[in-house]
Design a protein around this motif. Structure first.
Motif: not given
Lengths: 115, 114
Positions: A35, A37, A42-43, A45, A91, A108, A111, B41-43, B104-106
């Motif tokens: 992924y 982000q 946003g996130l 795939l 990710f 985790p 970046r 700062s995490q998944g 996942f969207g916003a």
């Protein structure tokens, strides 16, 4: 289990350079996801694998991006050449088909900053 | 895929209950509703999943009305550490060939203050 492991955690590079991100999924998981982000999008795939085989790479933004999974315990996401707009957190996640709730376990993140 | 709509942000005080509603009007018969939580700062991390009625675990409860066109994630007595982004996903989790299509969207940014 240590969970999904990603390296490096932070990467700063200059435009035009090749970048390789690495991921070790949870042992025994047969699905692996990459992924990206950003604040703007946003996130998203990018690609996912099942038993080391790419299943859907429709999210890969362009030919500069490539992903491989040479074995069940390792995957790479490569960007060549990198551009400033590739700056994001990347990710990796893994999942076990048929597992409880088909939960995805995320690493985790890496970046990436492209100058 | 069922499109989901959830609030962009919610504010709360410590100790209060937070309820986040997700709309998914075109949910399909075989779709499940799944919520993920992402700390800074995490998944993302899986919180809860349900199909209908109510599901509860040690972290949250998920309420799904009979028509399944919406769902509500309930976080009881939040603390500062519950500040995170919460994502609602809808899809047929039993089909591994559909996993890649989950968006996942916003998400909803929940901010808990003292």
């Amino acid at each position: 289990d240590a969970g999904v492991i990603q390296s490096p955690r932070h990467e700063v590079t200059e435009m035009g350079q090749e970048v390789t991100l690495r991921c070790k999924p949870i042992s025994g998981h047969d699905y692996l996801f990459w992924y990206r982000q950003t604040m703007m999008r946003g996130l998203e795939l990018l690609i996912y694998f099942n038993n080391n085989v790419p299943i859907d790479d429709s999210g890969m933004p362009e030919d500069r991006f490539s992903a491989k999974m040479p074995n069940a315990s390792f995957s790479t996401l490569k960007i060549q050449p990198s551009e400033p707009r590739d700056s994001a957190v990347y990710f990796c996640a893994s999942s076990l088909s048929g597992g409880k709730d088909n939960e995805q376990f995320f690493g985790p993140g890496t970046r990436l900053t492209v100058l | 895929l069922a499109k989901t709509t959830q609030p962009i942000s919610m504010d709360s005080y410590e100790g209060q209950e937070v309820n986040i509603t997700c709309s998914h009007n075109n949910i399909a018969t075989n779709d499940y509703i799944t919520w993920y939580q992402q700390f800074p700062s995490q998944g993302p991390r899986f919180i809860i999943q349900g199909y209908k009625t109510k599901v509860t675990n040690e972290v949250a409860s998920l309420f799904i009305p009979a028509d399944r066109k919406s769902s509500t994630l309930s976080l009881p007595r939040v603390s500062l550490s519950d500040t995170a982004v919460y994502y609602c996903l809808v899809g047929d989790m039993r089909r591994s060939d559909s996993w890649g299509k989950f968006q996942f969207g916003a998400g909803t940014q929940v901010v808990v203050t003292p």
